[in-house]
Design an enzyme around this catalytic site. Structure first.
Site, PDB file in Angstrom:
ATOM      1  CD  GLU A   1      76.905 -70.641  59.935  1.00 38.94           C
ATOM      2  OE1 GLU A   1      76.125 -70.057  60.950  1.00 38.94           O
ATOM      3  OE2 GLU A   1      77.948 -69.870  59.602  1.00 38.94           O
TER       4      GLU A   1
ATOM      5  CG  HIS B   1      93.258 -55.373  46.793  1.00 38.21           C
ATOM      6  ND1 HIS B   1      93.005 -55.163  45.530  1.00 38.21           N
ATOM      7  CD2 HIS B   1      93.020 -56.830  47.008  1.00 38.21           C
ATOM      8  CE1 HIS B   1      92.683 -56.058  45.075  1.00 38.21           C
ATOM      9  NE2 HIS B   1      92.668 -57.070  45.943  1.00 38.21           N
TER      10      HIS B   1
ATOM     11  NE  ARG C   1      73.467 -60.916  63.197  1.00 39.28           N
ATOM     12  CZ  ARG C   1      72.932 -61.862  62.708  1.00 39.28           C
ATOM     13  NH1 ARG C   1      72.814 -63.109  63.364  1.00 39.28           N
ATOM     14  NH2 ARG C   1      71.743 -61.576  62.043  1.00 39.28           N
TER      15      ARG C   1
ATOM     16  CE1 TYR D   1      75.247 -60.926  54.823  1.00 43.77           C
ATOM     17  CE2 TYR D   1      72.746 -60.698  54.794  1.00 43.77           C
ATOM     18  CZ  TYR D   1      73.930 -61.592  54.763  1.00 43.77           C
ATOM     19  OH  TYR D   1      73.757 -62.689  54.681  1.00 43.77           O
TER      20      TYR D   1
ATOM     21  CG  LEU E   1      75.650 -65.167  61.716  1.00 42.22           C
ATOM     22  CD1 LEU E   1      76.852 -63.794  61.484  1.00 42.22           C
ATOM     23  CD2 LEU E   1      74.533 -64.672  60.659  1.00 42.22           C
TER      24      LEU E   1
ATOM     25  CE  LYS F   1      72.859 -61.427  58.417  1.00 39.71           C
ATOM     26  NZ  LYS F   1      72.817 -62.808  57.843  1.00 39.71           N
TER      27      LYS F   1
ATOM     28  NE  ARG G   1      89.239 -53.961  41.835  1.00 36.87           N
ATOM     29  CZ  ARG G   1      90.033 -54.704  42.036  1.00 36.87           C
ATOM     30  NH1 ARG G   1      91.537 -54.281  41.743  1.00 36.87           N
ATOM     31  NH2 ARG G   1      90.162 -55.839  42.527  1.00 36.87           N
TER      32      ARG G   1
HETATM   33  O1  PSZ Z   1      65.834 -65.101  53.829  1.00 35.30           O
HETATM   34  C1  PSZ Z   1      66.687 -65.812  54.175  1.00 35.30           C
HETATM   35  O2  PSZ Z   1      66.931 -66.771  53.311  1.00 35.30           O
HETATM   36  C2  PSZ Z   1      67.727 -65.389  55.411  1.00 35.30           C
HETATM   37  S1  PSZ Z   1      67.252 -64.068  56.409  1.00 35.30           S
HETATM   38  C3  PSZ Z   1      68.694 -64.852  57.241  1.00 35.30           C
HETATM   39  C4  PSZ Z   1      69.277 -65.960  56.747  1.00 35.30           C
HETATM   40  C5  PSZ Z   1      68.675 -66.239  55.802  1.00 35.30           C
HETATM   41  N1  PSZ Z   1      70.274 -66.517  57.467  1.00 35.30           N
HETATM   42  C6  PSZ Z   1      71.256 -66.019  58.663  1.00 35.30           C
HETATM   43  C7  PSZ Z   1      72.119 -67.017  58.838  1.00 35.30           C
HETATM   44  C8  PSZ Z   1      73.253 -67.134  57.942  1.00 35.30           C
HETATM   45  O3  PSZ Z   1      73.323 -66.494  56.888  1.00 35.30           O
HETATM   46  C9  PSZ Z   1      74.324 -68.098  58.523  1.00 35.30           C
HETATM   47  C10 PSZ Z   1      75.494 -68.462  57.646  1.00 35.30           C
HETATM   48  N2  PSZ Z   1      74.075 -68.653  59.658  1.00 35.30           N
HETATM   49  C11 PSZ Z   1      73.270 -68.626  60.592  1.00 35.30           C
HETATM   50  C12 PSZ Z   1      71.954 -67.645  60.015  1.00 35.30           C
HETATM   51  C13 PSZ Z   1      70.874 -67.432  61.055  1.00 35.30           C
HETATM   52  O4  PSZ Z   1      71.083 -66.182  61.662  1.00 35.30           O
HETATM   53  P1  PSZ Z   1      69.654 -65.355  62.179  1.00 35.30           P
HETATM   54  O5  PSZ Z   1      68.893 -66.324  63.118  1.00 35.30           O
HETATM   55  O6  PSZ Z   1      70.278 -64.083  62.733  1.00 35.30           O
HETATM   56  O7  PSZ Z   1      69.197 -65.239  60.839  1.00 35.30           O
END
Ligand code: PSZ
Length: 290
Positions: free
Chosen positions: A178, A101, A51, A32, A202, A146, A99
């Site tokens: 992170e 895997h 990305r 996503y 990420l 992601k 379903r």
């Molecule tokens: O609205 C929200 O709460 C959001 S929108 C994007 C995020 C949260 N986080 C993105 C993210 C992440 O999920 C992890 C594990 N690490 C870093 C980030 C930052 O990524 P960017 O800067 O691309 O949003």
């Protein structure tokens, strides 16, 4: 009435439903993106699409549309939903199949969904900073994807919420990786450090924008691992994400960071980040500083 995109078509948001055997629903088998919209315009859309394609490719999903087609669809969605300030959420899954895997063998079309949500900038927190806590990073070893599988992130964020914190900062052994949904930077004696973009985090689009504006302004940032001890003794620290932007950290596990107020380097980066938003999306009504 709000609209959503389901498999290339604009439909009523309330009609956007997927099958119980969608692999996203059953396995979290998909990826996503969350894209920020300011003044009705998408910020860093190309970087998000790049990305998105990369995440999909790394789990062997081929997007059903080109990046250009997706951009057009999202622009239409923003117009249709009359979105000025907010986000676009978009996800693709491996599609609907009995379903199992292992991946479906016949040609199953990936499911692509997008919708919008009104979100305002967290200006109060951007001014005062936020409290955080640390927690062990229990996630898998492909945090660069992601993925829809967010259980590790969710468990971390829930701990933060239960402690009255904005974010949980994760660490593997002594090394800080992170936040549960953000990247983290620390500042010590004027030098800025953040975790290198490898399989353990990420590669945040916000992080990359910060690295770029720093480079343009001759501000040095080291992409190097740092420890919990470095975090505890930092002069300043901040989180970065699409919605949190450059968010000052004023507390870690109940202990103040620096003097417990957003620091000068963080504030300067907030200013440069806002300039970049305005360059891409036009003038902001409210600013963090003043
Ligand atoms: O609205 C929200 O709460 C959001 S929108 C994007 C995020 C949260 N986080 C993105 C993210 C992440 O999920 C992890 C594990 N690490 C870093 C980030 C930052 O990524 P960017 O800067 O691309 O949003």
């Amino acid at each position: 009435m709000k609209f959503a995109i389901l498999n290339g078509e604009m439909i009523k948001r309330s009609d956007a439903k997927v099958d119980v055997e969608d692999r996203g629903y059953q396995f979290g088998d998909g990826v996503y993106e969350v894209i920020r919209v300011y003044n009705g315009k998408m910020f860093t859309i190309n970087e998000h699409l790049e990305r998105f394609v990369k995440s999909a490719e790394s789990i062997c999903i081929t997007l059903p549309y080109t990046k250009k087609k997706i951009t057009t669809l999202l622009e239409e969605l923003i117009l249709k939903n009359n979105l000025q300030e907010g986000i676009v959420y978009m996800q693709v899954t491996r599609g609907v199949a009995p379903r199992n895997h292992s991946f479906p063998t016949d040609n199953v079309l990936p499911s692509l969904v997008a919708y919008t949500k009104e979100v305002t900038r967290p200006l109060a927190s951007l001014k005062t900073g936020v409290k955080t806590m640390v927690t062990e990073d229990i996630r898998w070893l492909r945090c660069d994807i992601k993925s829809l599988n967010l259980l590790g992130n969710l468990l971390a964020k829930q701990k933060a919420a239960e402690s009255g914190c904005f974010e949980a900062i994760q660490h593997r052994s002594q090394e800080v990786t992170e936040g549960s949904s953000s990247n983290i930077f620390i500042i010590k004696d004027g030098s800025i450090t953040t975790h290198p973009s490898n399989h353990l985090i990420l590669k945040g689009i916000t992080k990359d924008v910060i690295l770029q504006v720093c480079e343009s302004n001759k501000i040095v940032v080291e992409e190097q691992t740092f420890t919990l001890e470095d975090l505890a003794s930092a002069d300043e620290a901040f989180l970065s994400s699409t919605t949190a932007e450059v968010m000052p950290i004023i507390e870690v596990d109940g202990k103040r960071v620096g003097d417990g107020l957003p620091g000068p380097v963080t504030k300067r980066l907030q200013e440069l980040f806002e300039q970049e938003i305005e360059r891409q999306c036009g003038a902001l009504k409210d600013k963090i500083l003043k």
